[in-house]
Design a protein around this motif. Structure first.
Motif, PDB file in Angstrom:
ATOM      1  N   MET A  57       0.889  -1.202  -0.297  1.00 10.84           N
ATOM      2  CA  MET A  57      -0.154  -0.160   0.145  1.00 10.84           C
ATOM      3  C   MET A  57       0.689   1.159   0.165  1.00 10.84           C
ATOM      4  N   ILE A  58       1.596   0.898   1.071  1.00  7.46           N
ATOM      5  CA  ILE A  58       2.306   2.479   0.989  1.00  7.46           C
ATOM      6  C   ILE A  58       3.479   3.039  -0.928  1.00  7.46           C
ATOM      7  N   GLN A  59       3.583   1.753  -1.286  1.00  4.95           N
ATOM      8  CA  GLN A  59       4.821   1.547  -2.468  1.00  4.95           C
ATOM      9  C   GLN A  59       3.747   1.886  -3.264  1.00  4.95           C
ATOM     10  N   TYR A  60       1.992   1.962  -3.504  1.00  2.00           N
ATOM     11  CA  TYR A  60       1.718   1.934  -3.731  1.00  2.00           C
ATOM     12  C   TYR A  60       1.695   3.607  -4.095  1.00  2.00           C
ATOM     13  N   TRP A  61       0.966   4.088  -2.713  1.00  2.00           N
ATOM     14  CA  TRP A  61       0.961   5.737  -1.915  1.00  2.00           C
ATOM     15  C   TRP A  61       1.513   6.761  -2.801  1.00  2.00           C
ATOM     16  N   GLN A  62       2.807   6.136  -2.968  1.00  2.00           N
ATOM     17  CA  GLN A  62       4.116   7.284  -3.264  1.00  2.00           C
ATOM     18  C   GLN A  62       4.900   7.049  -4.942  1.00  2.00           C
ATOM     19  N   SER A  63       4.012   5.811  -5.599  1.00  2.00           N
ATOM     20  CA  SER A  63       4.331   6.168  -6.934  1.00  2.00           C
ATOM     21  C   SER A  63       3.422   6.669  -6.787  1.00  2.00           C
ATOM     22  N   ILE A  99       0.481   6.646 -20.031  1.00  2.00           N
ATOM     23  CA  ILE A  99       0.238   6.633 -18.971  1.00  2.00           C
ATOM     24  C   ILE A  99      -0.548   7.540 -18.047  1.00  2.00           C
ATOM     25  N   ILE A 100      -1.252   8.531 -18.552  1.00  2.00           N
ATOM     26  CA  ILE A 100      -2.655   9.060 -18.483  1.00  2.00           C
ATOM     27  C   ILE A 100      -4.345   7.739 -18.754  1.00  2.00           C
ATOM     28  N   GLU A 101      -4.045   6.883 -19.171  1.00  2.00           N
ATOM     29  CA  GLU A 101      -4.659   6.341 -19.046  1.00  2.00           C
ATOM     30  C   GLU A 101      -4.260   4.757 -18.466  1.00  2.00           C
ATOM     31  N   LEU A 102      -3.183   4.966 -18.151  1.00  2.00           N
ATOM     32  CA  LEU A 102      -2.844   3.935 -16.689  1.00  2.00           C
ATOM     33  C   LEU A 102      -3.502   3.750 -15.105  1.00  2.00           C
ATOM     34  N   MET A 103      -3.288   5.487 -15.397  1.00  7.61           N
ATOM     35  CA  MET A 103      -3.548   5.850 -14.582  1.00  7.61           C
ATOM     36  C   MET A 103      -4.414   6.123 -14.044  1.00  7.61           C
ATOM     37  N   GLU A 104      -6.199   6.174 -14.567  1.00  9.09           N
ATOM     38  CA  GLU A 104      -7.097   6.192 -15.085  1.00  9.09           C
ATOM     39  C   GLU A 104      -7.729   4.678 -15.348  1.00  9.09           C
ATOM     40  N   MET A 105      -6.888   3.949 -15.224  1.00  7.94           N
ATOM     41  CA  MET A 105      -7.577   2.770 -15.343  1.00  7.94           C
ATOM     42  C   MET A 105      -7.972   2.196 -14.047  1.00  7.94           C
ATOM     43  N   ASN A 149       2.356  -8.467  -8.785  1.00  7.37           N
ATOM     44  CA  ASN A 149       2.337  -6.947  -7.952  1.00  7.37           C
ATOM     45  C   ASN A 149       3.779  -6.104  -8.594  1.00  7.37           C
ATOM     46  N   ALA A 150       4.668  -7.293  -8.386  1.00  2.95           N
ATOM     47  CA  ALA A 150       6.442  -6.301  -8.776  1.00  2.95           C
ATOM     48  C   ALA A 150       6.501  -5.930 -10.040  1.00  2.95           C
ATOM     49  N   MET A 151       5.236  -6.819 -11.090  1.00  2.00           N
ATOM     50  CA  MET A 151       5.516  -6.624 -12.493  1.00  2.00           C
ATOM     51  C   MET A 151       4.898  -4.826 -12.789  1.00  2.00           C
ATOM     52  N   ILE A 152       3.981  -4.896 -12.131  1.00  2.00           N
ATOM     53  CA  ILE A 152       3.571  -3.037 -11.812  1.00  2.00           C
ATOM     54  C   ILE A 152       3.316  -2.626 -11.147  1.00  2.00           C
ATOM     55  N   LYS A 153       4.343  -2.759 -10.125  1.00  2.00           N
ATOM     56  CA  LYS A 153       4.817  -1.282  -9.320  1.00  2.00           C
ATOM     57  C   LYS A 153       6.240  -0.546 -10.391  1.00  2.00           C
ATOM     58  N   ALA A 154       7.226  -1.838 -11.384  1.00  2.00           N
ATOM     59  CA  ALA A 154       7.626  -1.529 -12.115  1.00  2.00           C
ATOM     60  C   ALA A 154       6.927  -0.746 -13.230  1.00  2.00           C
ATOM     61  N   LEU A 155       6.645  -0.501 -13.442  1.00  2.00           N
ATOM     62  CA  LEU A 155       5.515   0.140 -14.599  1.00  2.00           C
ATOM     63  C   LEU A 155       5.645   1.643 -14.067  1.00  2.00           C
ATOM     64  N   TYR A 156       4.659   1.444 -12.507  1.00  2.00           N
ATOM     65  CA  TYR A 156       4.720   2.607 -12.013  1.00  2.00           C
ATOM     66  C   TYR A 156       6.380   3.245 -11.939  1.00  2.00           C
ATOM     67  N   ASN A 157       6.962   2.165 -12.237  1.00  2.00           N
ATOM     68  CA  ASN A 157       8.576   2.991 -11.613  1.00  2.00           C
ATOM     69  C   ASN A 157       8.551   3.659 -13.432  1.00  2.00           C
ATOM     70  N   MET A 158       8.508   2.668 -14.139  1.00  2.00           N
ATOM     71  CA  MET A 158       8.750   3.394 -15.241  1.00  2.00           C
ATOM     72  C   MET A 158       8.408   4.305 -15.592  1.00  2.00           C
ATOM     73  N   CYS A 159       7.496   4.487 -15.306  1.00  2.00           N
ATOM     74  CA  CYS A 159       5.830   6.229 -15.675  1.00  2.00           C
ATOM     75  C   CYS A 159       7.307   6.944 -15.054  1.00  2.00           C
ATOM     76  N   GLU A 270      12.010  -6.924  -2.965  1.00  2.00           N
ATOM     77  CA  GLU A 270      10.773  -5.398  -2.270  1.00  2.00           C
ATOM     78  C   GLU A 270      12.079  -4.263  -2.679  1.00  2.00           C
ATOM     79  N   ALA A 271      13.058  -4.567  -1.144  1.00  2.00           N
ATOM     80  CA  ALA A 271      13.810  -3.721  -1.003  1.00  2.00           C
ATOM     81  C   ALA A 271      14.623  -3.396  -2.296  1.00  2.00           C
ATOM     82  N   MET A 272      14.980  -3.743  -3.338  1.00  2.00           N
ATOM     83  CA  MET A 272      15.855  -3.278  -4.555  1.00  2.00           C
ATOM     84  C   MET A 272      14.869  -2.319  -5.493  1.00  2.00           C
ATOM     85  N   GLN A 273      13.241  -2.939  -5.531  1.00  2.00           N
ATOM     86  CA  GLN A 273      12.390  -1.426  -5.994  1.00  2.00           C
ATOM     87  C   GLN A 273      12.233  -0.868  -5.129  1.00  2.00           C
TER      88      GLN A 273
END
Length: 325
Positions: A57-63, A99-105, A149-159, A270-273
């Motif tokens: 939750m914290i990681q998604y919140w920060q992203s 990225i906008i579509e990603l945020m709205e999805m 879940n790790a892939m989704i977080k990678a997408l957010y970091n990519m964005c 987790e620590a690396m991401q």
């Protein structure tokens, strides 16, 4: 009900974790987090473990805060320069959305899209994320819901990374257009490969200093981390405290990483991401400070994101913890 709000500069991961970890919410009842911070509910379809879920939750919140903050700067700058957001924002590989579509999805729809892309494109999809997704995702461990879940977080970091590059380019153009004599200077962000290399090299150097002799090279960062924990008696927090790139802060993690379970392969990734996310936020903090000081004429309204969490302790403590191998 307890409310927590973050804006730039946000609290660190450890500060947020320490504030929230005691609440132990039932995430199945927090579906408001799906649109608010882009968190899929359930986070994992096949497991429920509260401290891990709090961490996610914290990681998604920060992203989500990072992306919203960057977009808050990009929109008025693009408008001033007469540029179209649609033309500026690249498509996300294989998902073919902006990225906008990603945020709205819907977050659960996005999770399914990621699963479908993995099924369809396999390694090519993983390779497209590899600048933000360590591969293999886990050493000696396969939990598909964790991997998605790790892939989704990678997408957010990519964005976030792409938007940071875009906003710095726009800042230069706006400074030129407004004839403002100022220069935005930022530290260089490490790559994931550089982080992996530093982990290996720093642990090897510390091990050799203690042993008083040269030791064999580690095959990968997981082997190095295992050596650090088993032989040098270090934990994830102590290991990452040694990592320091020029002009960037060190990062602290809770110790133990999770209070109620341990899985080294999972904790390492987790620590690396989280480290990569934290370094991007550190650079973003400099961007935000510069824009507030130098480009205040744009009157940018920087966002905050508040979440409400029930303060009922509805999950019992497990004092002995759970360990996975």
């Amino acid at each position: 009900m307890a409310q927590f709000c973050i804006s730039f500069p946000p609290p660190s991961y450890q500060e947020l974790f320490d504030q929230i970890k005691h609440l132990k919410p039932d995430f199945s009842k927090l579906k408001n987090l799906i649109p608010l911070i882009g968190l899929p509910i359930p986070i994992y379809i096949d497991i429920s473990q509260y401290s891990n879920e709090i961490s996610q939750m914290i990681q998604y919140w920060q992203s989500r805060l990072s992306v919203k903050t960057l977009m808050a700067m990009i929109r008025p700058m693009a408008s001033l320069l007469g540029q179209s957001l649609a033309d500026l924002l690249p498509k996300i590989p294989f998902l073919n959305i902006s990225i906008i579509e990603l945020m709205e999805m819907d977050a659960n729809v996005l999770k399914q899209r990621v699963k479908d892309a993995l099924d369809r494109y396999g390694q090519a999809f993983l390779d497209a994320l590899s600048a933000f997704l360590p591969l293999p995702i886990y050493f000696g461990l396969s939990i598909p819901s964790f991997e998605i879940n790790a892939m989704i977080k990678a997408l957010y970091n990519m964005c976030t990374s792409g938007l940071m590059e875009l906003v710095t380019n726009l800042i230069d153009q706006v400074l030129s257009k407004l004839k403002i004599n100022a220069v935005l200077t930022l530290p260089k962000l490490p790559t994931l490969k550089e982080l992996q290399t530093m982990i290996i090299e720093m642990i090897k150097a510390k091990a050799e200093a203690i042993a008083g002799q040269v030791i064999d090279a580690f095959t990968n960062e997981f082997e190095a981390i295992q050596h650090a924990m088993q032989i040098l008696k270090m934990d994830i927090n102590a290991i990452f405290a040694m990592i320091q790139f020029p002009q960037l802060p060190a990062m602290k993690f809770p110790s133990p990483f999770y209070p109620d379970f341990s899985c080294l392969a999972f904790e390492l990734r987790e620590a690396m991401q989280m480290y990569m996310q934290a370094m991007m936020m550190a650079v973003m903090e400099k961007i935000v400070s510069f824009v507030k000081a130098v480009l205040s004429i744009l009157n940018i309204q920087f966002p905050s994101i508040c979440i409400d969490i029930p303060d009922k302790l509805d999950i019992p403590d497990n004092p002995n913890g759970t360990e996975y191998f």
